[in-house]
Design a protein around this motif. Structure first.
Motif, PDB file in Angstrom:
ATOM      1  N   ALA A   1     -54.086   7.524 -11.037  1.00 23.88           N
ATOM      2  CA  ALA A   1     -52.835   6.918 -10.442  1.00 23.88           C
ATOM      3  C   ALA A   1     -52.793   5.465  -9.967  1.00 23.88           C
ATOM      4  N   ASN A   2     -52.849   4.504 -11.239  1.00 28.47           N
ATOM      5  CA  ASN A   2     -53.184   3.006 -11.171  1.00 28.47           C
ATOM      6  C   ASN A   2     -51.765   2.413 -10.963  1.00 28.47           C
ATOM      7  N   ALA A   3     -50.681   2.876 -11.090  1.00 25.04           N
ATOM      8  CA  ALA A   3     -49.414   2.188 -11.031  1.00 25.04           C
ATOM      9  C   ALA A   3     -49.183   1.599  -9.445  1.00 25.04           C
ATOM     10  N   GLY A   4     -48.791   0.595  -9.382  1.00 21.06           N
ATOM     11  CA  GLY A   4     -48.696  -0.071  -7.930  1.00 21.06           C
ATOM     12  C   GLY A   4     -47.683  -1.015  -7.872  1.00 21.06           C
ATOM     13  N   TYR A   5     -47.400  -1.427  -6.695  1.00 20.97           N
ATOM     14  CA  TYR A   5     -46.403  -2.797  -6.515  1.00 20.97           C
ATOM     15  C   TYR A   5     -46.801  -3.582  -5.406  1.00 20.97           C
ATOM     16  N   LEU A   6     -46.970  -4.894  -5.508  1.00 13.32           N
ATOM     17  CA  LEU A   6     -46.897  -5.903  -4.634  1.00 13.32           C
ATOM     18  C   LEU A   6     -45.532  -6.528  -4.428  1.00 13.32           C
TER      19      LEU A   6
ATOM     20  N   ILE B   1     -46.142   5.235  -3.045  1.00 11.15           N
ATOM     21  CA  ILE B   1     -46.113   6.308  -2.341  1.00 11.15           C
ATOM     22  C   ILE B   1     -45.419   7.345  -2.983  1.00 11.15           C
ATOM     23  N   LEU B   2     -43.993   7.258  -3.247  1.00 10.81           N
ATOM     24  CA  LEU B   2     -43.351   8.367  -4.067  1.00 10.81           C
ATOM     25  C   LEU B   2     -43.957   8.226  -5.528  1.00 10.81           C
ATOM     26  N   GLY B   3     -44.297   7.241  -6.152  1.00 11.74           N
ATOM     27  CA  GLY B   3     -44.838   7.142  -7.266  1.00 11.74           C
ATOM     28  C   GLY B   3     -46.002   7.935  -7.567  1.00 11.74           C
TER      29      GLY B   3
ATOM     30  N   ILE C   1     -57.518  10.643  -8.930  1.00 10.15           N
ATOM     31  CA  ILE C   1     -57.963   9.353  -8.267  1.00 10.15           C
ATOM     32  C   ILE C   1     -56.727   8.290  -8.241  1.00 10.15           C
ATOM     33  N   SER C   2     -56.546   7.911  -6.943  1.00 11.92           N
ATOM     34  CA  SER C   2     -55.656   6.951  -6.662  1.00 11.92           C
ATOM     35  C   SER C   2     -56.193   5.526  -6.392  1.00 11.92           C
ATOM     36  N   VAL C   3     -55.530   4.620  -7.262  1.00  6.90           N
ATOM     37  CA  VAL C   3     -56.153   3.299  -7.012  1.00  6.90           C
ATOM     38  C   VAL C   3     -55.485   2.580  -5.990  1.00  6.90           C
ATOM     39  N   ASN C   4     -56.111   2.095  -4.811  1.00  7.95           N
ATOM     40  CA  ASN C   4     -55.167   1.596  -3.810  1.00  7.95           C
ATOM     41  C   ASN C   4     -56.001   0.358  -3.326  1.00  7.95           C
TER      42      ASN C   4
ATOM     43  N   SER D   1     -54.469  -6.633   9.192  1.00  7.68           N
ATOM     44  CA  SER D   1     -53.165  -7.001   9.092  1.00  7.68           C
ATOM     45  C   SER D   1     -53.101  -8.445   8.449  1.00  7.68           C
ATOM     46  N   PHE D   2     -52.426  -8.709   7.282  1.00  5.80           N
ATOM     47  CA  PHE D   2     -52.257 -10.166   6.692  1.00  5.80           C
ATOM     48  C   PHE D   2     -50.763 -10.571   6.733  1.00  5.80           C
ATOM     49  N   PRO D   3     -50.584 -11.822   7.182  1.00 10.46           N
ATOM     50  CA  PRO D   3     -49.218 -12.303   7.358  1.00 10.46           C
ATOM     51  C   PRO D   3     -48.563 -12.082   5.845  1.00 10.46           C
ATOM     52  N   GLY D   4     -47.288 -11.641   5.914  1.00 10.65           N
ATOM     53  CA  GLY D   4     -46.561 -11.643   4.673  1.00 10.65           C
ATOM     54  C   GLY D   4     -46.958 -10.503   3.634  1.00 10.65           C
ATOM     55  N   PHE D   5     -47.787  -9.668   4.232  1.00 12.20           N
ATOM     56  CA  PHE D   5     -48.183  -8.613   3.345  1.00 12.20           C
ATOM     57  C   PHE D   5     -47.564  -6.999   3.742  1.00 12.20           C
ATOM     58  N   SER D   6     -46.787  -6.985   4.713  1.00 15.13           N
ATOM     59  CA  SER D   6     -46.543  -5.724   5.444  1.00 15.13           C
ATOM     60  C   SER D   6     -46.113  -4.743   4.363  1.00 15.13           C
ATOM     61  N   GLY D   7     -45.019  -5.160   3.471  1.00  8.71           N
ATOM     62  CA  GLY D   7     -44.662  -4.249   2.366  1.00  8.71           C
ATOM     63  C   GLY D   7     -45.998  -3.636   1.715  1.00  8.71           C
ATOM     64  N   TYR D   8     -46.751  -4.275   1.395  1.00 14.43           N
ATOM     65  CA  TYR D   8     -47.953  -3.903   0.474  1.00 14.43           C
ATOM     66  C   TYR D   8     -49.205  -2.869   1.293  1.00 14.43           C
ATOM     67  N   THR D   9     -49.412  -3.606   2.375  1.00 15.70           N
ATOM     68  CA  THR D   9     -50.499  -2.831   3.404  1.00 15.70           C
ATOM     69  C   THR D   9     -50.029  -1.698   3.762  1.00 15.70           C
ATOM     70  N   VAL D  10     -48.704  -1.591   4.200  1.00 12.97           N
ATOM     71  CA  VAL D  10     -48.057  -0.319   4.806  1.00 12.97           C
ATOM     72  C   VAL D  10     -47.930   0.589   3.797  1.00 12.97           C
ATOM     73  N   SER D  11     -47.324   0.338   2.779  1.00 13.64           N
ATOM     74  CA  SER D  11     -47.136   1.252   1.711  1.00 13.64           C
ATOM     75  C   SER D  11     -48.305   1.943   1.292  1.00 13.64           C
ATOM     76  N   LYS D  12     -49.425   0.904   0.950  1.00 17.49           N
ATOM     77  CA  LYS D  12     -50.949   1.441   0.536  1.00 17.49           C
ATOM     78  C   LYS D  12     -51.482   2.285   1.266  1.00 17.49           C
ATOM     79  N   LEU D  13     -51.366   1.888   2.536  1.00 18.33           N
ATOM     80  CA  LEU D  13     -51.773   2.878   3.759  1.00 18.33           C
ATOM     81  C   LEU D  13     -51.279   4.194   3.702  1.00 18.33           C
ATOM     82  N   GLY D  14     -50.188   4.201   3.591  1.00 20.12           N
ATOM     83  CA  GLY D  14     -49.384   5.739   3.455  1.00 20.12           C
ATOM     84  C   GLY D  14     -49.876   6.242   2.401  1.00 20.12           C
ATOM     85  N   ALA D  15     -50.002   5.517   1.379  1.00 22.49           N
ATOM     86  CA  ALA D  15     -50.620   6.248  -0.057  1.00 22.49           C
ATOM     87  C   ALA D  15     -51.826   6.707   0.369  1.00 22.49           C
ATOM     88  N   ALA D  16     -52.642   6.142   1.056  1.00 23.80           N
ATOM     89  CA  ALA D  16     -54.063   6.471   1.382  1.00 23.80           C
ATOM     90  C   ALA D  16     -53.951   7.779   2.250  1.00 23.80           C
TER      91      ALA D  16
END
Length: 294
Positions: free
Chosen positions: A117-122, A144-146, A166-169, A177-192
């Motif tokens: 599962a390699n598809a992802g979005y930033l 997450i949903l994908g 295999i999930s590519v995370n 935490s990284f400023p400006g990246f909440s959507g990416y890091t939080v969704s990827k944490l959820g995927a994990a």
């Protein structure tokens, strides 16, 4: 140019393929296997697809949103090995398209053994208080949903021979935490955490998350983060190794492609006994004498 490095887990850190994860290593053979890679037409996904073809896969099916990209990738993957290459235009948030693709794959080449599962979005980096909410939420839908929809389509058509998901995370999911990246890091944490849950619910399968490294991709350029770059051969070879019998102990865990697999194998007992390489709360539990007050 290198600016800073991620913290290490193994003493040896790799930036490209090496013998232990080389797709041509007989220990990593996937002869006779059917492999599916989402987002398999470009970047990391295409190189992963080529690696599984080199490793002897019976068939490699690549899914993506752009037909012209899939067509070009098919030619490159066919050059890499003898695998039959199938292409499907399917967005990972389109449940009907995913289900139809997996049904077609089983009909054409048989049950599916391995899915990456390699598809992802930033989302475009921006402070959470200012970010375009539709753009921000798109990361959750895809990451997450994908991932879940891909997994569900797989389970309906999986083989009985050590099915592997295999999930590519990304290391950014747990490295701080990284400023400006909440959507990416939080969704990827959820995927994990989703991957960990799926493993508990499906003990007959091998379900893993991994950080592919830092690659010269459109997504990396979009992030603008100045981190040392790796070669595509690294996450490609590591994905093949994760599907090998030697990696069975990685079930439900989160690994990085940089880490030396020979060292990981020597650490297997420690990893399992201490339950390392899982997402959790740092510092908990603490070894204290509990006093439960009713």
């Amino acid at each position: 140019m290198s600016t800073w490095e991620w913290p290490a887990y193994t003493k040896t850190i790799h930036r490209s393929v090496y013998p232990a994860i080389n797709p041509t290593n007989p220990l990593n053979s996937v002869t006779g296997k059917v492999v599916v890679v989402t987002g398999g037409g470009a970047g990391v996904g295409r190189h992963i697809s080529e690696a599984f073809s080199k490793a002897g896969a019976k068939a490699v099916a690549i899914l993506g949103r752009r037909e012209e990209v899939l067509k070009a990738a098919r030619a490159e993957i066919e050059k890499a090995g003898k695998a039959r290459v199938l292409t499907y235009k399917a967005d990972v948030v389109d449940e009907a398209a995913l289900n139809a693709a997996f049904a077609s794959i089983e009909k054409e080449v048989g049950k599916v053994d391995i899915v990456v599962a390699n598809a992802g979005y930033l989302p475009t980096p921006a402070p959470a208080a200012e970010v375009d909410l539709k753009e921000w939420w798109k990361a959750f839908e895809i990451n997450i949903l994908g991932t879940l929809l891909t997994f569900r389509a797989f389970t309906a058509h999986k083989s009985k021979d050590a099915p592997t998901f295999i999930s590519v995370n990304t290391g950014a999911a747990h490295a701080g935490s990284f400023p400006g990246f909440s959507g990416y890091t939080v969704s990827k944490l959820g995927a994990a955490q989703l991957i960990a849950s799926l493993q508990v619910e499906n003990p007959d399968m091998r379900i893993i998350s991994y950080h592919p490294g830092v690659l010269e991709t459109d997504m990396n350029a979009k992030s603008g983060m100045p981190v040392s770059k790796d070669e595509f051969s690294l996450p490609a070879g590591f994905a093949v190794w994760l599907a090998s019998p030697a990696a069975d102990f990685t079930k439900g865990r989160f690994l990085w492609a940089h880490w030396d697999v020979d060292e990981l194998l020597h650490m297997e007992e420690e990893i399992q006994s201490k339950n390392e390489l899982v997402v959790g709360l740092s510092g908990w539990p603490k070894q204290v004498e509990m006093n439960v007050v009713d």
